[in-house]
Design a protein around this motif. Sequence first.
Motif, PDB file in Angstrom:
ATOM      1  N   GLY A 140       3.030  18.890 -37.109  1.00 36.86           N
ATOM      2  CA  GLY A 140       3.960  17.779 -37.024  1.00 36.86           C
ATOM      3  C   GLY A 140       5.269  18.174 -36.355  1.00 36.86           C
ATOM      4  O   GLY A 140       5.571  19.346 -36.186  1.00 36.86           O
ATOM      5  N   GLY A 141       6.035  17.144 -36.011  1.00 34.43           N
ATOM      6  CA  GLY A 141       7.250  17.368 -35.255  1.00 34.43           C
ATOM      7  C   GLY A 141       8.238  18.322 -35.920  1.00 34.43           C
ATOM      8  O   GLY A 141       8.868  19.149 -35.248  1.00 34.43           O
ATOM      9  N   ARG A 142       8.356  18.196 -37.230  1.00 35.08           N
ATOM     10  CA  ARG A 142       9.291  19.068 -37.961  1.00 35.08           C
ATOM     11  C   ARG A 142       8.648  20.363 -38.405  1.00 35.08           C
ATOM     12  O   ARG A 142       9.319  21.230 -38.953  1.00 35.08           O
ATOM     13  N   GLY A 143       7.358  20.477 -38.221  1.00 35.86           N
ATOM     14  CA  GLY A 143       6.662  21.704 -38.565  1.00 35.86           C
ATOM     15  C   GLY A 143       6.143  21.762 -39.989  1.00 35.86           C
ATOM     16  O   GLY A 143       5.495  22.732 -40.366  1.00 35.86           O
ATOM     17  N   GLY A 144       6.401  20.730 -40.788  1.00 34.44           N
ATOM     18  CA  GLY A 144       6.003  20.781 -42.183  1.00 34.44           C
ATOM     19  C   GLY A 144       4.558  20.405 -42.432  1.00 34.44           C
ATOM     20  O   GLY A 144       4.021  20.661 -43.508  1.00 34.44           O
ATOM     21  N   THR A 145       3.918  19.795 -41.460  1.00 34.79           N
ATOM     22  CA  THR A 145       2.532  19.357 -41.614  1.00 34.79           C
ATOM     23  C   THR A 145       1.672  20.044 -40.568  1.00 34.79           C
ATOM     24  O   THR A 145       1.974  19.993 -39.378  1.00 34.79           O
ATOM     25  N   THR A 146       0.615  20.678 -41.029  1.00 31.99           N
ATOM     26  CA  THR A 146      -0.341  21.294 -40.115  1.00 31.99           C
ATOM     27  C   THR A 146      -1.736  20.862 -40.503  1.00 31.99           C
ATOM     28  O   THR A 146      -1.994  20.507 -41.667  1.00 31.99           O
ATOM     29  N   TYR A 147      -2.605  20.928 -39.531  1.00 30.33           N
ATOM     30  CA  TYR A 147      -3.994  20.531 -39.775  1.00 30.33           C
ATOM     31  C   TYR A 147      -4.872  21.356 -38.856  1.00 30.33           C
ATOM     32  O   TYR A 147      -4.601  21.443 -37.665  1.00 30.33           O
ATOM     33  N   ASN A 148      -5.925  21.963 -39.432  1.00 31.11           N
ATOM     34  CA  ASN A 148      -6.852  22.777 -38.655  1.00 31.11           C
ATOM     35  C   ASN A 148      -8.233  22.149 -38.651  1.00 31.11           C
ATOM     36  O   ASN A 148      -8.657  21.553 -39.645  1.00 31.11           O
ATOM     37  N   ALA A 149      -8.947  22.351 -37.588  1.00 32.08           N
ATOM     38  CA  ALA A 149     -10.350  21.972 -37.565  1.00 32.08           C
ATOM     39  C   ALA A 149     -11.121  22.879 -38.512  1.00 32.08           C
ATOM     40  O   ALA A 149     -10.738  24.042 -38.735  1.00 32.08           O
ATOM     41  N   ASP A 150     -12.209  22.372 -39.054  1.00 31.94           N
ATOM     42  CA  ASP A 150     -13.001  23.165 -39.996  1.00 31.94           C
ATOM     43  C   ASP A 150     -13.466  24.478 -39.379  1.00 31.94           C
ATOM     44  O   ASP A 150     -13.528  25.510 -40.058  1.00 31.94           O
ATOM     45  N   ALA A 151     -13.760  24.455 -38.090  1.00 31.96           N
ATOM     46  CA  ALA A 151     -14.313  25.640 -37.431  1.00 31.96           C
ATOM     47  C   ALA A 151     -13.338  26.810 -37.380  1.00 31.96           C
ATOM     48  O   ALA A 151     -13.754  27.961 -37.207  1.00 31.96           O
ATOM     49  N   VAL A 152     -12.041  26.518 -37.520  1.00 30.25           N
ATOM     50  CA  VAL A 152     -11.044  27.593 -37.406  1.00 30.25           C
ATOM     51  C   VAL A 152     -10.247  27.777 -38.686  1.00 30.25           C
ATOM     52  O   VAL A 152      -9.380  28.665 -38.759  1.00 30.25           O
ATOM     53  N   GLU A 153     -10.507  26.959 -39.689  1.00 30.10           N
ATOM     54  CA  GLU A 153      -9.765  27.049 -40.948  1.00 30.10           C
ATOM     55  C   GLU A 153      -9.875  28.444 -41.540  1.00 30.10           C
ATOM     56  O   GLU A 153     -10.973  29.010 -41.616  1.00 30.10           O
ATOM     57  N   GLY A 154      -8.725  29.004 -41.917  1.00 29.62           N
ATOM     58  CA  GLY A 154      -8.709  30.338 -42.495  1.00 29.62           C
ATOM     59  C   GLY A 154      -8.610  31.454 -41.469  1.00 29.62           C
ATOM     60  O   GLY A 154      -8.390  32.612 -41.838  1.00 29.62           O
ATOM     61  N   ARG A 155      -8.748  31.109 -40.186  1.00 30.04           N
ATOM     62  CA  ARG A 155      -8.677  32.132 -39.143  1.00 30.04           C
ATOM     63  C   ARG A 155      -7.521  31.886 -38.176  1.00 30.04           C
ATOM     64  O   ARG A 155      -6.903  32.833 -37.691  1.00 30.04           O
ATOM     65  N   PHE A 156      -7.229  30.627 -37.896  1.00 28.95           N
ATOM     66  CA  PHE A 156      -6.173  30.270 -36.937  1.00 28.95           C
ATOM     67  C   PHE A 156      -4.986  29.675 -37.687  1.00 28.95           C
ATOM     68  O   PHE A 156      -5.161  28.943 -38.663  1.00 28.95           O
ATOM     69  N   THR A 157      -3.799  29.956 -37.180  1.00 27.65           N
ATOM     70  CA  THR A 157      -2.582  29.399 -37.757  1.00 27.65           C
ATOM     71  C   THR A 157      -1.688  28.862 -36.652  1.00 27.65           C
ATOM     72  O   THR A 157      -1.362  29.592 -35.708  1.00 27.65           O
ATOM     73  N   ILE A 158      -1.297  27.601 -36.790  1.00 35.08           N
ATOM     74  CA  ILE A 158      -0.392  26.998 -35.823  1.00 35.08           C
ATOM     75  C   ILE A 158       1.020  27.008 -36.390  1.00 35.08           C
ATOM     76  O   ILE A 158       1.215  26.812 -37.590  1.00 35.08           O
ATOM     77  N   SER A 159       1.990  27.237 -35.536  1.00 35.16           N
ATOM     78  CA  SER A 159       3.389  27.221 -35.956  1.00 35.16           C
ATOM     79  C   SER A 159       4.245  26.763 -34.782  1.00 35.16           C
ATOM     80  O   SER A 159       3.777  26.713 -33.648  1.00 35.16           O
ATOM     81  N   ARG A 160       5.483  26.420 -35.077  1.00 36.05           N
ATOM     82  CA  ARG A 160       6.378  25.985 -34.009  1.00 36.05           C
ATOM     83  C   ARG A 160       7.793  26.467 -34.248  1.00 36.05           C
ATOM     84  O   ARG A 160       8.204  26.671 -35.391  1.00 36.05           O
TER      85      ARG A 160
END
Length: 123
Positions: A51-71
């Motif tokens: 999300g715009g403020r960075g407080g909400t993230t969402y991962n696809a099931d295929a990458v959950e637990g392995r990929f992390t998005i941040s801003r």
Amino acid sequence: VQLQAYGGGLVQAGGSLRLSCAASGRTFSNYAIAWFRQAPGKEREFVAGIGGRGGTTYNADAVEGRFTISRDNANNMVYLQMNGLKPEDTAVYYCASGSTSWPRTFTDDYDYWGHGTLVTVSS
């Protein structure tokens, strides 16, 4: 609006990469950013969104637990930390800027796209 994704490369299975996306052209923190990927012969698919403020993230099931998005809104940057890479993660990865502040999973919800960066995971 311009988006530039970089950081791709060749890595062995189990390795890590960090992708970066540099954005310019509008108030960065007002909009969600997402990573999508497209493998040869396949449709573009959602990987992770923030999300715009960075407080909400969402991962696809295929990458959950392995990929992390941040801003980092101060520097107009978004990152995708990819750990535990698998050969099936091989694709061109794109960053995209959404039309709202909420991260969504469909390509139609993103109105600006950067050029992709290639990630190749060898077995």
